[in-house]
Design a protein around this motif. Structure first.
Motif, PDB file in Angstrom:
ATOM      1  N   ARG A  66       0.816  -1.220   0.000  1.00 44.71           N
ATOM      2  CA  ARG A  66       0.000   0.000   0.000  1.00 44.71           C
ATOM      3  C   ARG A  66       0.849   1.270   0.000  1.00 44.71           C
ATOM      4  O   ARG A  66       0.468   2.293  -0.525  1.00 44.71           O
ATOM      5  CB  ARG A  66      -0.875  -0.037   1.267  1.00 44.71           C
ATOM      6  N   ILE A  91      10.576   2.791  -6.204  1.00 41.56           N
ATOM      7  CA  ILE A  91       9.121   2.602  -6.174  1.00 41.56           C
ATOM      8  C   ILE A  91       8.467   3.911  -6.652  1.00 41.56           C
ATOM      9  O   ILE A  91       8.819   4.990  -6.182  1.00 41.56           O
ATOM     10  CB  ILE A  91       8.626   2.277  -4.741  1.00 41.56           C
ATOM     11  N   VAL A  92       7.550   3.776  -7.584  1.00 41.41           N
ATOM     12  CA  VAL A  92       6.829   4.949  -8.110  1.00 41.41           C
ATOM     13  C   VAL A  92       5.631   5.246  -7.211  1.00 41.41           C
ATOM     14  O   VAL A  92       4.794   4.370  -7.011  1.00 41.41           O
ATOM     15  CB  VAL A  92       6.303   4.673  -9.536  1.00 41.41           C
ATOM     16  N   ALA A  94       5.938  -1.647  -0.440  1.00 44.50           N
ATOM     17  CA  ALA A  94       6.212  -2.226  -1.757  1.00 44.50           C
ATOM     18  C   ALA A  94       7.684  -2.591  -1.873  1.00 44.50           C
ATOM     19  O   ALA A  94       8.031  -3.681  -2.353  1.00 44.50           O
ATOM     20  CB  ALA A  94       5.813  -1.251  -2.860  1.00 44.50           C
ATOM     21  N   ARG A 102      -3.563  18.532  -2.761  1.00 47.94           N
ATOM     22  CA  ARG A 102      -3.698  17.089  -2.792  1.00 47.94           C
ATOM     23  C   ARG A 102      -5.153  16.715  -2.988  1.00 47.94           C
ATOM     24  O   ARG A 102      -6.036  17.316  -2.394  1.00 47.94           O
ATOM     25  CB  ARG A 102      -3.223  16.502  -1.445  1.00 47.94           C
ATOM     26  N   ALA A 103      -5.405  15.690  -3.816  1.00 46.88           N
ATOM     27  CA  ALA A 103      -6.759  15.176  -3.990  1.00 46.88           C
ATOM     28  C   ALA A 103      -7.198  14.441  -2.724  1.00 46.88           C
ATOM     29  O   ALA A 103      -6.362  13.889  -2.000  1.00 46.88           O
ATOM     30  CB  ALA A 103      -6.795  14.221  -5.182  1.00 46.88           C
ATOM     31  N   THR A 104      -8.498  14.436  -2.486  1.00 45.19           N
ATOM     32  CA  THR A 104      -9.038  13.599  -1.414  1.00 45.19           C
ATOM     33  C   THR A 104      -9.068  12.150  -1.916  1.00 45.19           C
ATOM     34  O   THR A 104      -8.955  11.889  -3.126  1.00 45.19           O
ATOM     35  CB  THR A 104     -10.480  14.006  -1.050  1.00 45.19           C
TER      36      THR A 104
HETATM   37  N1  5CA Z   1       1.327   0.718  -3.774  1.00 44.43           N
HETATM   38  C1  5CA Z   1       2.234   1.756  -3.310  1.00 44.43           C
HETATM   39  C2  5CA Z   1       3.559   1.728  -4.002  1.00 44.43           C
HETATM   40  S1  5CA Z   1       3.534   1.414  -5.709  1.00 44.43           S
HETATM   41  C3  5CA Z   1       1.547   3.079  -3.480  1.00 44.43           C
HETATM   42  O1  5CA Z   1       0.486   3.182  -4.090  1.00 44.43           O
HETATM   43  N2  5CA Z   1       2.189   4.127  -2.939  1.00 44.43           N
HETATM   44  S2  5CA Z   1       1.684   5.622  -3.175  1.00 44.43           S
HETATM   45  O2  5CA Z   1       2.630   6.464  -2.476  1.00 44.43           O
HETATM   46  O3  5CA Z   1       1.482   5.936  -4.534  1.00 44.43           O
HETATM   47  O4  5CA Z   1       0.274   5.710  -2.502  1.00 44.43           O
HETATM   48  C4  5CA Z   1       0.103   5.994  -1.166  1.00 44.43           C
HETATM   49  C5  5CA Z   1      -0.026   7.498  -1.076  1.00 44.43           C
HETATM   50  O5  5CA Z   1      -1.402   7.849  -1.004  1.00 44.43           O
HETATM   51  C6  5CA Z   1       0.580   8.106   0.162  1.00 44.43           C
HETATM   52  O6  5CA Z   1       1.919   8.438  -0.084  1.00 44.43           O
HETATM   53  C7  5CA Z   1      -0.244   9.351   0.344  1.00 44.43           C
HETATM   54  O7  5CA Z   1       0.386  10.420  -0.292  1.00 44.43           O
HETATM   55  C8  5CA Z   1      -1.525   9.102  -0.393  1.00 44.43           C
HETATM   56  N3  5CA Z   1      -2.656   9.094   0.537  1.00 44.43           N
HETATM   57  C9  5CA Z   1      -2.768   8.422   1.693  1.00 44.43           C
HETATM   58  N4  5CA Z   1      -3.942   8.682   2.284  1.00 44.43           N
HETATM   59  C10 5CA Z   1      -4.626   9.517   1.462  1.00 44.43           C
HETATM   60  C11 5CA Z   1      -5.921  10.130   1.497  1.00 44.43           C
HETATM   61  N5  5CA Z   1      -6.769   9.928   2.499  1.00 44.43           N
HETATM   62  N6  5CA Z   1      -6.280  10.910   0.473  1.00 44.43           N
HETATM   63  C12 5CA Z   1      -5.449  11.109  -0.568  1.00 44.43           C
HETATM   64  N7  5CA Z   1      -4.217  10.562  -0.658  1.00 44.43           N
HETATM   65  C13 5CA Z   1      -3.811   9.780   0.351  1.00 44.43           C
END
Ligand code: 5CA
Length: 155
Positions: A29, A45-46, A34, A84-86
């Protein structure tokens, strides 16, 4: 495989990328999860993060070790500001849940920016539409298939 991950796989194939989506079998997540699951470094990791420029969602691809500078994103886009988007906006724009957002395979094309730091790696790993799917891709291919603008967007 989850329909979202299948759409990502189909989009990779349509773009001529040989990458295969992998089900990790455990949560990936966050970028740290990851990297641990894949036995790689967080830098390759992207993170696929959605920002709002007014009503327009914009996808920013950044390295797992970087934080996005919203001022730099706004200036690349030529707008006054972005936020930042919700979680709901992320789902609406991408069809994917936070923690599983893929760089492609979305219901509608999104404007995409790619952190220049990702191009330092030979291969990077991105989420494939769910928190437990990923795929590897050379970063220049990622830029090509997403139509991303490469920019300095990191803090
Ligand atoms: N699966 C992993 C690595 S590929 C991944 O998706 N990482 S990520 O960084 O792209 O996604 C997690 C990100 O979601 C966090 O870094 C954070 O920036 C964002 N995030 C977490 N909670 C929320 C929220 N409630 N609303 C919007 N963005 C959020």
């Amino acid at each position: 495989m989850h329909p979202s991950a299948r759409r990502v796989q189909a989009a990779l194939e349509a773009g001529g990328v040989g990458a295969r989506v992998i089900e990790t079998g455990e949560t990936a997540r966050t970028a740290a999860d990851a990297a641990a699951t894949l036995g790689t470094t967080v830098g390759c990791i992207v993170k696929s993060l959605v920002f709002m420029a007014g009503d327009e969602p914009v996808l920013v691809l950044t390295s797992g070790t970087n934080r996005v500078d919203v001022g730099k994103v706004a200036s690349v886009l030529g707008v006054d500001g972005v936020r930042r988007a919700t979680a709901a906006e992320v789902r609406e724009a991408t069809g994917h849940p936070v923690g599983g957002v893929a760089p492609l395979g979305h219901p509608r094309p999104l404007r995409v920016l790619c952190d220049a730091d990702l191009l330092r790696h030979d291969e990077v790993w991105a989420a494939a539409g769910t928190p437990d799917t990923v795929f590897p891709v050379p970063p220049d291919e990622l830029v090509r298939i997403t139509g991303a603008t490469v920019a300095d967007v990191a803090e």
